[in-house]
Design a protein around this motif. Structure first.
Motif, PDB file in Angstrom:
ATOM      1  N   ASP A 235      -0.799  20.313   0.522  1.00 11.12           N
ATOM      2  CA  ASP A 235       0.649  20.128   0.407  1.00 11.12           C
ATOM      3  C   ASP A 235       1.025  18.712   0.842  1.00 11.12           C
ATOM      4  OD1 ASP A 235       0.996  22.782  -0.373  1.00 11.12           O
ATOM      5  OD2 ASP A 235       1.102  23.472   1.718  1.00 11.12           O
ATOM      6  N   LEU A 236       1.813  18.024   0.015  1.00 14.30           N
ATOM      7  CA  LEU A 236       2.259  16.674   0.359  1.00 14.30           C
ATOM      8  C   LEU A 236       3.299  16.748   1.474  1.00 14.30           C
ATOM      9  CD1 LEU A 236       2.245  13.615  -0.230  1.00 14.30           C
ATOM     10  CD2 LEU A 236       4.062  14.042  -1.914  1.00 14.30           C
ATOM     11  N   VAL A 237       3.045  16.041   2.568  1.00 13.35           N
ATOM     12  CA  VAL A 237       3.931  16.057   3.729  1.00 13.35           C
ATOM     13  C   VAL A 237       4.834  14.831   3.753  1.00 13.35           C
ATOM     14  CG1 VAL A 237       4.001  15.991   6.259  1.00 13.35           C
ATOM     15  CG2 VAL A 237       2.314  17.420   5.077  1.00 13.35           C
ATOM     16  N   LYS A 238       4.242  13.659   3.498  1.00 13.92           N
ATOM     17  CA  LYS A 238       5.003  12.421   3.632  1.00 13.92           C
ATOM     18  C   LYS A 238       4.403  11.343   2.738  1.00 13.92           C
ATOM     19  CE  LYS A 238       8.034   9.616   5.648  1.00 13.92           C
ATOM     20  NZ  LYS A 238       9.496   9.832   5.574  1.00 13.92           N
TER      21      LYS A 238
ATOM     22  N   TYR B 166      -4.702  16.720   9.258  1.00 18.56           N
ATOM     23  CA  TYR B 166      -4.045  16.196   8.065  1.00 18.56           C
ATOM     24  C   TYR B 166      -4.971  15.221   7.359  1.00 18.56           C
ATOM     25  CZ  TYR B 166       0.281  18.221   9.832  1.00 18.56           C
ATOM     26  OH  TYR B 166       1.241  19.099  10.263  1.00 18.56           O
ATOM     27  N   ILE B 167      -4.773  15.110   6.048  1.00 18.07           N
ATOM     28  CA  ILE B 167      -5.537  14.178   5.231  1.00 18.07           C
ATOM     29  C   ILE B 167      -4.612  13.044   4.804  1.00 18.07           C
ATOM     30  CG2 ILE B 167      -6.810  13.883   3.057  1.00 18.07           C
ATOM     31  CD1 ILE B 167      -7.515  16.861   3.246  1.00 18.07           C
ATOM     32  N   TYR B 168      -5.084  11.793   4.948  1.00  8.59           N
ATOM     33  CA  TYR B 168      -4.314  10.670   4.427  1.00  8.59           C
ATOM     34  C   TYR B 168      -5.043  10.060   3.230  1.00  8.59           C
ATOM     35  CZ  TYR B 168      -7.521   7.524   6.973  1.00  8.59           C
ATOM     36  OH  TYR B 168      -8.629   6.854   7.428  1.00  8.59           O
TER      37      TYR B 168
ATOM     38  N   ALA C 236       0.852  -1.184   0.000  1.00  2.91           N
ATOM     39  CA  ALA C 236       0.000   0.000   0.000  1.00  2.91           C
ATOM     40  C   ALA C 236       0.890   1.238   0.000  1.00  2.91           C
ATOM     41  CB  ALA C 236      -0.920   0.000   1.213  1.00  2.91           C
ATOM     42  N   THR C 237       0.389   2.307  -0.581  1.00  2.00           N
ATOM     43  CA  THR C 237       1.102   3.585  -0.583  1.00  2.00           C
ATOM     44  C   THR C 237       0.270   4.595   0.189  1.00  2.00           C
ATOM     45  OG1 THR C 237       2.110   3.117  -2.733  1.00  2.00           O
ATOM     46  CG2 THR C 237       2.119   5.402  -1.985  1.00  2.00           C
ATOM     47  N   ILE C 238       0.878   5.190   1.204  1.00  2.00           N
ATOM     48  CA  ILE C 238       0.193   6.156   2.069  1.00  2.00           C
ATOM     49  C   ILE C 238       0.772   7.537   1.781  1.00  2.00           C
ATOM     50  CG2 ILE C 238      -0.371   6.797   4.440  1.00  2.00           C
ATOM     51  CD1 ILE C 238       0.363   3.872   5.203  1.00  2.00           C
ATOM     52  N   ARG C 239      -0.091   8.475   1.446  1.00  2.00           N
ATOM     53  CA  ARG C 239       0.334   9.860   1.253  1.00  2.00           C
ATOM     54  C   ARG C 239      -0.406  10.742   2.247  1.00  2.00           C
ATOM     55  NH1 ARG C 239       0.222   7.680  -3.977  1.00  2.00           N
ATOM     56  NH2 ARG C 239       2.261   7.824  -5.036  1.00  2.00           N
ATOM     57  N   ILE C 240       0.354  11.608   2.894  1.00  2.00           N
ATOM     58  CA  ILE C 240      -0.203  12.469   3.935  1.00  2.00           C
ATOM     59  C   ILE C 240      -0.099  13.917   3.455  1.00  2.00           C
ATOM     60  CG2 ILE C 240       0.013  13.209   6.336  1.00  2.00           C
ATOM     61  CD1 ILE C 240       1.377  10.463   6.867  1.00  2.00           C
ATOM     62  N   TYR C 241      -1.233  14.641   3.527  1.00  2.00           N
ATOM     63  CA  TYR C 241      -1.304  16.007   3.030  1.00  2.00           C
ATOM     64  C   TYR C 241      -1.778  16.945   4.144  1.00  2.00           C
ATOM     65  CZ  TYR C 241      -1.444  13.722  -1.588  1.00  2.00           C
ATOM     66  OH  TYR C 241      -1.171  12.960  -2.696  1.00  2.00           O
ATOM     67  N   THR C 242      -1.408  18.219   3.993  1.00  2.00           N
ATOM     68  CA  THR C 242      -2.019  19.246   4.827  1.00  2.00           C
ATOM     69  C   THR C 242      -3.423  19.523   4.297  1.00  2.00           C
ATOM     70  OG1 THR C 242      -1.211  21.072   3.460  1.00  2.00           O
ATOM     71  CG2 THR C 242       0.244  20.291   5.225  1.00  2.00           C
TER      72      THR C 242
END
Length: 676
Positions: free
Chosen positions: A625-628, A656-658, A615-621
């Protein structure tokens, strides 16, 4: 091809190899490390540890307990080193009573190198048994587990750099030994120096050695606690010279500058598991002389004098020779170290507790006619309380002090016994390598620890030919240890498994395994595995030897060191991967800054639970904005985020949004909050 022709061809090839190629085979690297047991050491060409750099730790130096700070994701103050440099200075007179030279083999040792024009040419500097060592004495039962062979000698082709600059006519063989895999023997190492006059017709008169060490016994605590404004090197070390045992040992005492507090052993109130506190400098470091050749007066094991030298407060480049010029004045320091720069000779001296201190021990004089040799054998020792006591607020300074002195003496006697027995010591059985894996169960959380039975077929070399009934195969059982804090402990036994135990051992595949179900989801753990025997009725190597545990020649039960067979990365208790994206949750949510997590690197961890894999997890503000980005590829159902962005910064408070994408299954998204 005829084997004799093959041999001739090989010899011809060697004969035509460049000298540098042949020499390179004798030198592993400039700095060789011993990092198998509880105490770690390193050795440079002609000295102990790396070249001196104003008391800064450059590499291992009697690190106890030994670990690399890189193993731990959080800053706990660096490594627990106890010495920054060490070794000996040497000087001698010629036939006219002129000083031949005074050479440094303790601080920089720049005169010892592989270069053709060097003053002393390195002939050998390598681990005798290679990178794998003599583990479990499979290669040589009469030697230590780890052996470093180093040789250097005067270079007759050396071109003097200034008037009077001459090398001593010396050949030096330094042999370092350590038994890092043995419990109780994993906190010391032995250094044997043999110095020989190899000149055909000149005598080295009145040769003096001065062993010189820069002990910095609380380097980790120095950084952790109150003194970042100071340059490197502890200023609150105190030392004691134990004359009957020929042992110099030191510890961390109070710093004079802070009159309102007592930093002895360095109590760090915010350290340890869950921030309950920790004694950050509980170790006693020691240099013991196990043997010294008779001097010119026929005195064996004679130390002339032990003195300390107060170092420059900010920049120290020359140690006890600061401001001392000329070979004659330097030679006088070797002969009588009270001539050293800022010599400290009494324990009432006001410089204790406010200055970095060099430790100096003078030996000699020795007259070395052509072909004569002298031998000096030392031991590096660090001992103290168990790490469980170091993180116990109820442990007192008195307990640390009394236990530290007792441990230094006990370990020193073990080192002395090892030397007296020609480096033969009773051996525990061999411990096998092991693996830690996820327990694949839908409802039970656990870690599986497994290993093979292959070490049970290794006999104890002390009993080969002595026993004929199989007792030489003496592995009796295994102990599994666990730490939920650091790779140095505190350790708890979670299983004691006799050989062949039903329920743990499979005769089908020769494998042992246990399931550690006493774990918490998401918590990190370190594991260690030891092997033990039940002792022997005698020790045939030396029937006259008496063991203090039994009061006789009967050998007590022996165990391997947990520090030689441990995981160095934390293993998180987790669950198997899941398939349903709707089950994914973030915990804790919201995350509130806390210090309740035990393992230092877990204090800022956010978990994504019930994940499929991969799985690929992307964390945004919230503004996009992409955080991690986290790539989850293992078999577990949890991914962890330490709140550091892709740029290495900590995420700020906020919502934050994942977005989680799973190949072939689609994607899901959600929100979580961080409150700092």
């Amino acid at each position: 091809m005829n084997k004799y022709k093959s041999t001739i061809i090989i010899l011809l090839v060697i004969a035509y190899l460049p000298f540098e190629t042949i020499f390179a085979q004798q030198v592993d690297s400039p700095l060789i490390r011993l990092n198998r047991g509880k105490m770690w050491d390193s050795y440079y060409y002609g000295k102990v540890a790396a070249p001196f750099n104003n008391w800064q730790r450059i590499n291992y130096g009697m690190d106890w307990p030994g670990f690399d700070p890189e193993w731990i994701g959080a800053d706990i103050g660096g490594a627990a080193s106890h010495v920054t440099t060490g070794g000996l200075w040497i000087g001698a007179l010629d036939d006219t009573s002129g000083v031949i030279t005074v050479d440094d083999w303790a601080m920089y040792a720049g005169s010892v190198s592989p270069e053709p024009g060097t003053k002393y040419r390195i002939k050998q500097h390598r681990k005798r048994f290679g990178a794998d060592g003599n583990h479990w004495l499979l290669r040589d039962p009469n030697e230590a587990e780890e052996v470093i062979d180093t040789e250097w000698e005067w270079n007759p082709n050396y071109i003097p750099q200034w008037q009077g600059d001459r090398p001593l006519w010396a050949h030096v063989r330094r042999t370092v030994r350590q038994w890092g895999g043995y419990k109780d023997h994993d906190s010391y190492s032995i250094q044997e120096y043999v110095i020989t006059n190899t000149h055909p017709d000149s005598t080295m008169h009145e040769t003096y050695l001065m062993f010189t060490y820069a002990f910095s016994i609380n380097s980790r605590a120095w950084r952790l606690l109150f003194f970042p404004r100071f340059s490197s090197g502890s200023r609150n070390n105190r030392f004691i010279y134990d004359v009957p045992r020929r042992t110099i040992y030191g510890y961390a005492q109070d710093l004079n500058e802070t009159a309102a507090q007592n930093e002895t052993y360095m109590w760090y109130p915010d350290g340890g598991p869950e921030g309950r506190g920790e004694w950050a400098a509980p170790g006693y470091a020691a240099l013991r002389f196990l043997y010294i050749s008779p001097n010119d007066l026929g005195q064996e094991n004679r130390i002339n004098r032990v003195v300390w030298s107060a170092a420059e407060d900010q920049i120290d480049l020359y140690g006890p020779f600061a401001g001392i010029e000329g070979y004659r004045d330097r030679y006088d320091i070797l002969r009588d170290p009270t001539n050293a720069s800022e010599a400290v000779t009494t324990f009432g001296d006001s410089r204790w507790g406010e200055r970095r201190m060099w430790t100096l021990a003078s030996l000699g004089p020795f007259t070395l006619a052509p072909g004569d040799s002298i031998k000096v054998v030392t031991a590096h020792i660090v001992g103290g309380i168990d790490y469980k006591e170091a993180i116990n607020p109820a442990t007192t300074q008195g307990v640390i002090g009394s236990r530290g002195v007792a441990e230094v003496r006990r370990l020193g006697q073990l080192a002395q016994n090892a030397y007296d027995e020609n480096y033969r010591i009773p051996k525990p059985p061999a411990a096998p390598e092991f693996e830690v894996e996820l327990y694949e169960h839908p409802t039970i959380i656990g870690n599986v620890i497994s290993w093979s039975d292959e070490m049970e077929d290794i006999p104890d070399p002390d009993y080969i030919g002595y026993y004929t009934d199989g007792r030489e195969y003496d592995l009796a059982g295994y102990r599994v240890y666990r730490s939920d804090y650091l790779p140095i402990g505190p350790w708890d036994i979670i299983a004691d498994i006799p050989v062949g135990s039903p329920g743990y051992y499979s005769m089908t595949n020769g494998q042992y395994s246990i399931i550690d179900t006493t774990v918490s989801l998401g918590q990190s753990y370190y594991y260690a595995l030891s092997a033990y025997d039940t002792g022997h009725d005698s020790w045939p190597v030396n029937p006259a030897h008496r063991f203090p545990e039994t009061g006789s020649n009967r050998v007590p039960p022996l165990e391997t060191s947990i520090f030689a067979n441990r995981t160095i990365r934390p293993f998180r208790a987790t669950i198997p991967a899941r398939d349903d994206l709707s089950d994914i949750v973030v915990v804790p949510n919201p995350f509130i800054m806390r210090s309740g997590a035990v393992t230092p690197d877990d204090r800022d961890v956010i978990q994504f639970v019930n994940l499929p894999t991969p799985a690929t997890i992307r964390i945004y503000t919230m503004r996009g904005d992409l955080v991690k980005t986290i790539y989850h590829t293992d078999d577990s159902g949890i991914a962890w985020w330490n709140q550091q962005t892709d740029y290495g910064q900590f995420a700020q408070s906020g919502v934050y949004i994942y977005h989680i994408e799973v190949p072939g299954q689609g994607a899901t998204r959600g929100r979580f909050a961080i409150i700092r």
